[in-house]
Design a protein around this motif. Structure first.
Motif, mmCIF file in Angstrom:
data_model
loop_
_atom_site.group_PDB
_atom_site.id
_atom_site.type_symbol
_atom_site.label_atom_id
_atom_site.label_comp_id
_atom_site.label_asym_id
_atom_site.label_seq_id
_atom_site.Cartn_x
_atom_site.Cartn_y
_atom_site.Cartn_z
ATOM 1 N N ILE A 59 -15.831 -2.418 2.169
ATOM 2 C CA ILE A 59 -16.039 -2.792 1.000
ATOM 3 C C ILE A 59 -16.778 -1.836 0.104
ATOM 4 O O ILE A 59 -17.714 -1.446 0.248
ATOM 5 C CB ILE A 59 -16.518 -4.018 1.070
ATOM 6 N N VAL A 60 -16.130 -1.228 -0.960
ATOM 7 C CA VAL A 60 -16.594 -0.110 -1.551
ATOM 8 C C VAL A 60 -17.181 -0.639 -3.074
ATOM 9 O O VAL A 60 -17.759 0.105 -3.625
ATOM 10 C CB VAL A 60 -15.621 0.763 -1.915
ATOM 11 N N PHE A 82 0.755 -1.145 0.058
ATOM 12 C CA PHE A 82 -0.088 0.224 -0.002
ATOM 13 C C PHE A 82 0.905 1.153 -0.032
ATOM 14 O O PHE A 82 0.457 2.511 -0.347
ATOM 15 C CB PHE A 82 -1.070 -0.051 1.371
ATOM 16 N N GLU A 83 2.133 1.166 0.457
ATOM 17 C CA GLU A 83 2.945 2.284 0.530
ATOM 18 C C GLU A 83 3.325 2.691 -0.871
ATOM 19 O O GLU A 83 4.182 3.850 -0.704
ATOM 20 C CB GLU A 83 4.145 1.880 1.482
ATOM 21 N N GLU A 84 3.328 1.853 -1.697
ATOM 22 C CA GLU A 84 3.682 2.184 -3.315
ATOM 23 C C GLU A 84 2.746 2.285 -4.121
ATOM 24 O O GLU A 84 2.116 1.488 -4.202
ATOM 25 C CB GLU A 84 4.933 0.997 -3.418
ATOM 26 N N LYS A 141 -3.805 -0.570 -5.452
ATOM 27 C CA LYS A 141 -2.278 -1.007 -5.328
ATOM 28 C C LYS A 141 -1.973 -2.432 -5.202
ATOM 29 O O LYS A 141 -0.767 -2.728 -5.425
ATOM 30 C CB LYS A 141 -1.783 -0.378 -3.959
ATOM 31 N N VAL A 142 -3.166 -3.099 -4.836
ATOM 32 C CA VAL A 142 -2.880 -4.641 -4.779
ATOM 33 C C VAL A 142 -4.083 -5.269 -5.586
ATOM 34 O O VAL A 142 -5.200 -4.941 -5.559
ATOM 35 C CB VAL A 142 -3.108 -5.293 -3.300
ATOM 36 N N GLU A 157 -7.853 2.463 6.492
ATOM 37 C CA GLU A 157 -8.655 3.309 5.950
ATOM 38 C C GLU A 157 -8.752 2.763 4.448
ATOM 39 O O GLU A 157 -9.635 3.109 3.548
ATOM 40 C CB GLU A 157 -8.227 4.662 5.533
ATOM 41 N N HIS A 158 -8.028 1.734 4.174
ATOM 42 C CA HIS A 158 -7.980 1.127 2.949
ATOM 43 C C HIS A 158 -9.252 0.427 2.413
ATOM 44 O O HIS A 158 -9.875 -0.170 3.385
ATOM 45 C CB HIS A 158 -6.731 -0.095 2.724
ATOM 46 N N LYS A 159 -9.790 0.603 1.176
ATOM 47 C CA LYS A 159 -10.720 0.094 0.581
ATOM 48 C C LYS A 159 -10.559 -1.194 -0.121
ATOM 49 O O LYS A 159 -9.706 -1.085 -1.128
ATOM 50 C CB LYS A 159 -11.316 1.281 -0.135
#
Ligand code: UDP
Length: 254
Positions: free
Chosen positions: A132-133, A29-31, A183-184, A103-105
């Protein structure tokens, strides 16, 4: 985290356990680019052994984990032992536990109509706070693909569970790697069916004994054709695996 790899019939599998795989995924997630995660089993590695283009596709992944006892045994035969099977479903569970406090979706793609929605409901119950968006079923026409990519991008998802079955999901992720803003992207097969409660995972006993394949064969006997890849894989690793590695080592020394 430096990850060692073991070359199994041309596929560079990361020597990580479930929890290391989940840590690695969170670090992605950092990249700011798409990272692909696949979990090849022996059937998929056999497919790559016969199809150089598919092998290259797998080797482009940012994380490749050993799904299945066959791959774990192969790593032992090749004297670079992977400590445990790291199946997509198990890694996904660990990732969900980590995601719920961030906060990751997440976007869920795959399964028959209704499955991803049901999986979303069940996951939201089980992991309160998870974001879950969006969801989309896995039965779409090629011409609908760009609309689905837009839907995923517009949802603001950071991570996508791509559950289209192998090798369709790996090809889908690779084909769209420059279009996806997440990101993934993880290819994790039938996991949505399990999250939705439609398919039961083999009980721990069978998994711990390395017999999940037998449990699935009893429950889904039509899988026998696909499962014949396992003995072929074992024999090929035994016959070619060491020679393959020796060749590779001598090439590196030259
Ligand atoms: N699937 C899908 N679209 C397709 C074909 C399959 O979404 O065109 C889904 C299917 O509904 C199931 C998953 O992909 O949920 C494949 O599950 P399986 O357990 O067969 O995965 P594998 O063992 O191939 O990883």
């Amino acid at each position: 985290m430096i990850m060692d790899k073991v070359n199994i019939l041309g596929v560079n599998v990361d020597m990580v356990n479930i929890s290391e795989a989940a840590d690695k995924i969170v670090s992605f997630f950092e990249e700011d680019r798409l990272h692909s995660v696949y979990t090849p089993n022996s059937e998929i590695i056999m497919m790559a052994y016969r199809d150089a283009e598919f092998a290259e596709l797998l080797n482009r992944a940012d994380l490749l984990t050993a799904d299945g006892i066959g791959v774990v045994y192969a790593s032992k035969i090749l004297r670079k032992p992977i400590s445990e099977r790291a199946a997509g479903y198990d890694i996904a569970i660990k990732v969900l536990e980590k995601l719920k406090d961030t906060e990751h979706k997440l976007f869920l793609l795959g399964g028959k109509p209704g499955i991803a929605e049901e999986a979303k409901r069940k996951l939201e119950e089980k992991y309160p706070g998870i974001r879950i968006v969006g969801t989309h079923n896995g039965y779409f026409k090629p011409e609908e693909e760009s609309e689905i990519i837009d839907e995923i991008n517009n949802s603001g998802a950071d991570i996508v569970f791509v559950c289209l079955g192998a090798p369709a999901q790996e090809k889908w992720i690779d084909r769209n790697r420059d279009k996806l803003k997440a990101k993934v992207a993880m290819g994790i097969g039938g996991s949505l069916d399990v999250f939705a409660g439609k398919v039961e995972r083999a009980p721990d006993f069978w998994c711990n004994m390395g017999l999940e394949w037998l449990y699935r064969l009893i429950k889904e006997p039509w899988r026998i054709g696909r499962m014949m890849a396992l003995p072929k894989f074992g024999v090929t690793v035994l016959l070619k695996g060491r020679r393959y590695r020796e060749n590779l080592n001598s090439q590196i020394k030259k």
